[in-house]
Design a protein around this motif. Structure first.
Motif, PDB file in Angstrom:
ATOM      1  N   PRO A 107      44.241  -5.826 -21.519  1.00 13.77           N
ATOM      2  CA  PRO A 107      43.920  -6.908 -21.829  1.00 13.77           C
ATOM      3  C   PRO A 107      42.398  -7.355 -22.066  1.00 13.77           C
ATOM      4  N   PHE A 108      41.586  -6.386 -21.676  1.00 16.36           N
ATOM      5  CA  PHE A 108      40.356  -6.422 -21.617  1.00 16.36           C
ATOM      6  C   PHE A 108      39.393  -5.425 -22.690  1.00 16.36           C
ATOM      7  N   ARG A 109      38.695  -6.217 -23.435  1.00 11.29           N
ATOM      8  CA  ARG A 109      38.086  -5.265 -24.382  1.00 11.29           C
ATOM      9  C   ARG A 109      37.071  -4.171 -23.931  1.00 11.29           C
ATOM     10  N   GLN A 110      36.503  -4.266 -22.829  1.00 11.15           N
ATOM     11  CA  GLN A 110      35.734  -3.168 -22.385  1.00 11.15           C
ATOM     12  C   GLN A 110      35.647  -3.236 -20.915  1.00 11.15           C
ATOM     13  N   ARG A 111      35.531  -2.129 -20.075  1.00 11.32           N
ATOM     14  CA  ARG A 111      35.558  -2.077 -18.790  1.00 11.32           C
ATOM     15  C   ARG A 111      34.314  -1.117 -18.386  1.00 11.32           C
ATOM     16  N   VAL A 112      33.836  -1.445 -17.269  1.00 18.11           N
ATOM     17  CA  VAL A 112      32.606  -0.612 -16.608  1.00 18.11           C
ATOM     18  C   VAL A 112      32.979  -0.333 -15.183  1.00 18.11           C
ATOM     19  N   ARG A 113      32.885   0.935 -14.981  1.00 17.25           N
ATOM     20  CA  ARG A 113      33.063   1.515 -13.473  1.00 17.25           C
ATOM     21  C   ARG A 113      32.096   0.970 -12.556  1.00 17.25           C
ATOM     22  N   VAL A 114      32.898   0.273 -11.539  1.00 21.31           N
ATOM     23  CA  VAL A 114      31.937  -0.637 -10.540  1.00 21.31           C
ATOM     24  C   VAL A 114      31.177   0.492  -9.361  1.00 21.31           C
ATOM     25  N   PRO A 115      30.209   0.358  -9.314  1.00 21.22           N
ATOM     26  CA  PRO A 115      29.441   1.201  -8.347  1.00 21.22           C
ATOM     27  C   PRO A 115      29.870   0.944  -6.828  1.00 21.22           C
ATOM     28  N   PRO A 116      30.146   2.105  -5.823  1.00 16.09           N
ATOM     29  CA  PRO A 116      30.557   1.755  -4.687  1.00 16.09           C
ATOM     30  C   PRO A 116      29.023   0.690  -4.113  1.00 16.09           C
ATOM     31  N   LEU A 117      29.800   0.235  -2.899  1.00 16.31           N
ATOM     32  CA  LEU A 117      29.023  -0.813  -2.315  1.00 16.31           C
ATOM     33  C   LEU A 117      27.932   0.121  -1.422  1.00 16.31           C
ATOM     34  N   PRO A 118      26.667  -0.547  -1.093  1.00 12.19           N
ATOM     35  CA  PRO A 118      25.795   0.344  -0.393  1.00 12.19           C
ATOM     36  C   PRO A 118      26.193   0.233   1.028  1.00 12.19           C
ATOM     37  N   GLU A 119      25.758   1.389   1.808  1.00 14.63           N
ATOM     38  CA  GLU A 119      26.320   1.606   3.138  1.00 14.63           C
ATOM     39  C   GLU A 119      25.531   0.804   4.143  1.00 14.63           C
ATOM     40  N   GLY A 120      25.927   0.562   5.146  1.00 15.18           N
ATOM     41  CA  GLY A 120      25.143  -0.144   6.237  1.00 15.18           C
ATOM     42  C   GLY A 120      25.112  -1.681   6.095  1.00 15.18           C
ATOM     43  N   LEU A 121      25.874  -2.331   5.304  1.00 12.13           N
ATOM     44  CA  LEU A 121      26.155  -3.652   5.083  1.00 12.13           C
ATOM     45  C   LEU A 121      26.787  -4.429   6.268  1.00 12.13           C
ATOM     46  N   GLU A 122      26.288  -5.441   6.906  1.00  9.58           N
ATOM     47  CA  GLU A 122      27.128  -6.318   7.765  1.00  9.58           C
ATOM     48  C   GLU A 122      27.991  -7.166   7.151  1.00  9.58           C
ATOM     49  N   TRP A 123      29.245  -7.184   7.708  1.00  5.05           N
ATOM     50  CA  TRP A 123      30.360  -8.131   7.204  1.00  5.05           C
ATOM     51  C   TRP A 123      30.567  -9.053   8.045  1.00  5.05           C
ATOM     52  N   LEU A 124      30.872 -10.118   7.607  1.00  2.00           N
ATOM     53  CA  LEU A 124      31.498 -11.313   8.378  1.00  2.00           C
ATOM     54  C   LEU A 124      32.783 -11.801   7.708  1.00  2.00           C
ATOM     55  N   ASN A 125      33.678 -12.731   8.614  1.00  2.00           N
ATOM     56  CA  ASN A 125      34.682 -13.268   8.244  1.00  2.00           C
ATOM     57  C   ASN A 125      36.087 -11.931   7.870  1.00  2.00           C
ATOM     58  N   THR A 126      35.731 -10.863   8.649  1.00  4.81           N
ATOM     59  CA  THR A 126      36.605  -9.692   8.630  1.00  4.81           C
ATOM     60  C   THR A 126      36.256  -8.849   9.863  1.00  4.81           C
ATOM     61  N   ALA A 127      37.378  -8.141  10.128  1.00  4.84           N
ATOM     62  CA  ALA A 127      36.963  -7.386  11.579  1.00  4.84           C
ATOM     63  C   ALA A 127      36.028  -6.091  11.129  1.00  4.84           C
ATOM     64  N   GLY A 128      36.042  -5.782  10.069  1.00  6.41           N
ATOM     65  CA  GLY A 128      35.098  -4.631   9.925  1.00  6.41           C
ATOM     66  C   GLY A 128      34.823  -4.403   8.405  1.00  6.41           C
ATOM     67  N   PRO A 129      33.871  -3.521   8.099  1.00  7.11           N
ATOM     68  CA  PRO A 129      33.457  -3.175   6.587  1.00  7.11           C
ATOM     69  C   PRO A 129      34.708  -2.924   5.923  1.00  7.11           C
ATOM     70  N   LEU A 130      34.589  -3.281   4.459  1.00  4.74           N
ATOM     71  CA  LEU A 130      35.557  -2.978   3.484  1.00  4.74           C
ATOM     72  C   LEU A 130      35.023  -2.067   2.498  1.00  4.74           C
ATOM     73  N   ASP A 131      35.905  -1.221   1.842  1.00  5.73           N
ATOM     74  CA  ASP A 131      35.457  -0.381   0.804  1.00  5.73           C
ATOM     75  C   ASP A 131      36.400  -0.879  -0.406  1.00  5.73           C
ATOM     76  N   LEU A 132      35.441  -0.694  -1.321  1.00  7.04           N
ATOM     77  CA  LEU A 132      36.279  -1.423  -2.733  1.00  7.04           C
ATOM     78  C   LEU A 132      37.478  -0.101  -3.206  1.00  7.04           C
ATOM     79  N   ALA A 133      37.302   1.081  -2.705  1.00  3.92           N
ATOM     80  CA  ALA A 133      38.179   1.809  -3.218  1.00  3.92           C
ATOM     81  C   ALA A 133      39.677   1.621  -2.290  1.00  3.92           C
ATOM     82  N   ASP A 134      39.422   1.195  -1.150  1.00  6.08           N
ATOM     83  CA  ASP A 134      40.745   0.676  -0.416  1.00  6.08           C
ATOM     84  C   ASP A 134      41.368  -0.674  -1.022  1.00  6.08           C
TER      85      ASP A 134
END
Length: 694
Positions: free
Chosen positions: A39-66
């Motif tokens: 349904p989309f004309r073009q798609r771009v692969r998303v880069p992984p998120l940088p390591e070492g980020l601080e996450w809030l409102n969740t119990a721990g870091p998320l990985d976009l791959a998950d």
């Protein structure tokens, strides 16, 4: 659609997807994705998120791959930004409509120094009632990786990990739904959609109840000896005497927009107030309304706004019908004679509402977000050559000038009540050739050297202008004769002590009887500053209680795809008036139950034709929380007779995650249909219910 402010430009590739607008992503050649019948004309692969980020409102870091199998919406925001605030309700609509298909991740990319602190971001998460994970992108690592250059910026990622759409500026839920609805059908048909429910460990799960909740503004009336408090996150107005004696609470405490008596009326994040005899006008900010409280009759009515945010500029130079004119985040009010002035934060303007002959409209500001002095209004919206404001948030008047806390420009402005005069800056950045919205600090001294950081409130007393210098955690005072600024009270560090005086993002301020009353927003308190000796105390409001929380409507539900398992009939022995169900969940290797997440079970009759009803009726048809989530636990059931048959439907809901990846919890459920024969003398000691978690 508005933009809060632009950041530093980033060299990036602009990709226009589906004609909906640009997204800004860094990517190398060859990373664009193709999908047949996409349904989309073009798609771009998303880069992984940088390591070492601080996450809030969740119990721990998320990985976009998950998160593969779900749409992911990245919201680049900063908590001072009115335009960022505007889209939070829109994001919540999407989260409610697509709880199992869409995950929103907030990327908090700070503008002000104080906004880089995770504690302050956590407070903003609670204040704005955000229900999705948030990254503290204090060093702008994610911001740069995705090429963002304005707040807010939105990027939509598809279930295969490709960016498919994005834009900067405000969006609506309907705008995103136009993309999402057809896309969901396409990805579901191809088997690419994972509709497993998820759960995040929210800051709200750990928040303690307080009598006031993020009070935003205060109004002190010396003549009547009353103090009016906008108990913003309790969605009500609290009325007390200046000594703290509780008089009234106005509003049920439930978020809404209903008119009515004090007990049933509803507000949504109310802020500034203005008193006219026995009429209290209220800026009902998130409802985009002006409300009137009749203090004598005990009634609340709506006097301006339509209940929806204005998304187009209003015409200038004429008054409009108040109840037919859309408003945008009215933040503070100030009454002069029969004119009600409104700090209209959304369009960066000062508005005026006539009370004697009803009419409402812009009074000052061309709608551009900036700190520019000049004549009150342009001939048409956004026209250069007239004054510009940047999220005006606080008002006070001496009868000749309207003083404005112009928060995003960290400036204090003066708007003439004589329309022949021009807007001027008392202390701030209007004289700078550039970076007027990005010049801030914490400095006392002459007007040309003094600096504020996102001030939200102003109050006048005996020729002195007091400022709630919100992000500096101070109360400052401006000598209106000389323009000199000095700190009155506050250490500059967040805190809640009286001696030394410490505040945490004070947002509202009012003066009466030689004292300042301060809404100490993040401390959920009202503080009192004695101007004679600069002493500070915390106001005690005896008898004030938080509103009753809404009834818990989160009865456990069955995850999509759960298959009922019918067991063979089983005979079970009654002991001490009970039978036992033993539940065992077999988790895959490397997976665990989340002990911080709720785990519940529910017992229902499965067959109305069953002989009798041996299980006590009070144990049926309701969810029961498991105190300590575990893979194996026992459900005791009271039974009403020593023998009998009944078929039960037993459902269990649980949350599980990968060990070491507690930030992302998936919901699972199991359902068994269990025909039981209760016996007094023989049978199994318990019914075994076993489930293999996939």
């Amino acid at each position: 659609m508005g933009r809060c402010c632009r950041g530093v430009a980033v060299l990036a590739m602009a990709l226009v997807v589906g004609g909906m607008g640009p997204i800004f992503l860094r990517h190398a050649p060859g990373e664009a994705g193709e999908m047949l019948d996409s349904p989309f004309r073009q798609r771009v692969r998303v880069p992984p998120l940088p390591e070492g980020l601080e996450w809030l409102n969740t119990a721990g870091p998320l990985d976009l791959a998950d998160l593969r199998g779900k749409f992911v919406l990245l919201d680049f925001w900063t908590y001072c930004c009115i335009n960022c605030m505007h889209i939070l309700p829109e994001l919540k609509k999407l989260e409610r409509a697509y709880p199992n298909q869409l995950v929103v991740i907030g990327v908090h990319s700070a503008k002000f120094e104080t906004e880089k602190d995770s504690k302050n971001i956590a407070e903003a998460i609670l204040r704005y009632q955000i229900e999705h994970p948030v990254i503290n992108d204090a060093n702008l690592a994610v911001w740069r990786r995705f090429g963002a250059n304005a707040w807010p910026t939105i990027v939509l990622i598809d279930p295969e990990g490709y960016a498919v759409w994005g834009t900067s500026g405000e969006i609506t839920a309907e705008q995103v739904e136009k993309l999402l609805k057809p896309a969901l059908a396409s990805y579901r048909k191809k088997g690419l959609l994972d509709e497993t429910p998820l759960r995040f460990d929210l800051e709200a799960h750990r928040a303690k109840a307080t009598a006031l909740r993020f009070p935003g503004k205060v109004l002190a009336d010396e003549a009547s000896g009353r103090l009016f408090i906008a108990d913003s996150n309790h969605h009500r107005i609290v009325v007390v005497r200046l000594d703290g004696t509780l008089l009234h609470t106005v509003g049920s405490g439930a978020m809404g927009r209903a008119d009515g008596d004090f007990a049933t009326a509803q507000f949504n994040q109310p802020q500034g107030m203005a008193l006219d005899g026995q009429s209290l006008y209220v800026a009902d900010t998130e409802n985009h309304l002006i409300r009137k409280i009749d203090l004598a009759a005990g009634k609340v009515t709506t006097v301006a706004g339509v209940g929806q945010q204005a998304r187009e500029p209003s015409p200038v130079g004429r008054l409009l019908p108040p109840l037919k004119t859309a408003l945008s985040s009215p933040w503070d009010l100030c009454l002069h004679q029969r004119d009600l002035y409104i700090a209209m934060a959304g369009p960066h303007q000062i508005w005026r509402m006539r009370l004697d002959r009803p009419g409402i409209g812009p009074y000052a500001g061309n709608g551009r977000e900036d700190i520019v002095d000049g004549r009150l209004l342009p001939e048409r919206p956004y026209q250069l050559g007239s004054a510009s404001f940047a999220q005006p948030s606080g008002l006070a008047t001496d009868g000749r000038w309207l003083y404005v806390a112009d928060s995003e420009g960290s400036s204090i402005r003066a708007v003439p009540l004589d329309p022949r005069k021009e807007v001027r800056t008392v202390v701030g950045t209007a004289h700078l050739p550039a970076a007027r919205l990005f010049t801030f600090g914490d400095a006392d001294g002459p007007a040309g050297q003094a600096r504020f950081q996102h001030p939200l409130g102003v109050a006048l007393d005996k020729g002195q202008l007091y400022v709630a210098d919100t992000y500096n955690n101070k109360i400052k005072v401006i000598d209106l004769t000389t323009g000199a600024v000095k700190t009155l009270v506050g250490t500059g560090k967040p805190g809640r002590t009286d001696n030394p005086a410490a505040f945490d993002e004070p947002g509202g301020i009012a003066a009466a009887a030689g004292k300042l009353y301060v809404a100490d927003t993040n401390n959920h308190l009202i503080r009192v500053v004695d101007l004679a000796d600069r002493s500070v105390r915390t106001l005690t409001i005896s008898g004030l209680q938080p509103p009753k929380p809404p009834a818990d409507e989160s009865a456990e539900w069955v995850a999509p795809g759960t298959v009922e398992r019918r067991l063979d009939p089983v005979s079970v022995r009654r002991e001490n008036g009970q039978i036992r169900l033993e539940v065992r969940l077999d988790l895959p290797a490397g997976m665990k139950l989340n002990p911080a997440a709720p785990m519940s079970y529910r017992i229902d009759p499965a067959d109305t034709k069953s002989e009798g009803g041996v299980v006590a009726a009070e144990r049926l048809g309701k969810s029961t929380r498991v105190d300590k989530p575990a893979a194996t636990f026992v459900i005791p059931l009271d039974v009403t007779s020593s023998t009998g048959r009944q078929t039960l439907r037993v459902s269990v809901a649980y949350y599980y995650c990968r060990a070491g990846a507690e930030g992302l919890c998936k919901m699972g459920s199991a359902v068994w249909i269990v025909p039981i024969q209760v016996s007094e003398q023989s049978g199994a000691r318990a019914v075994a219910l076993r489930h293999q978690v996939r």
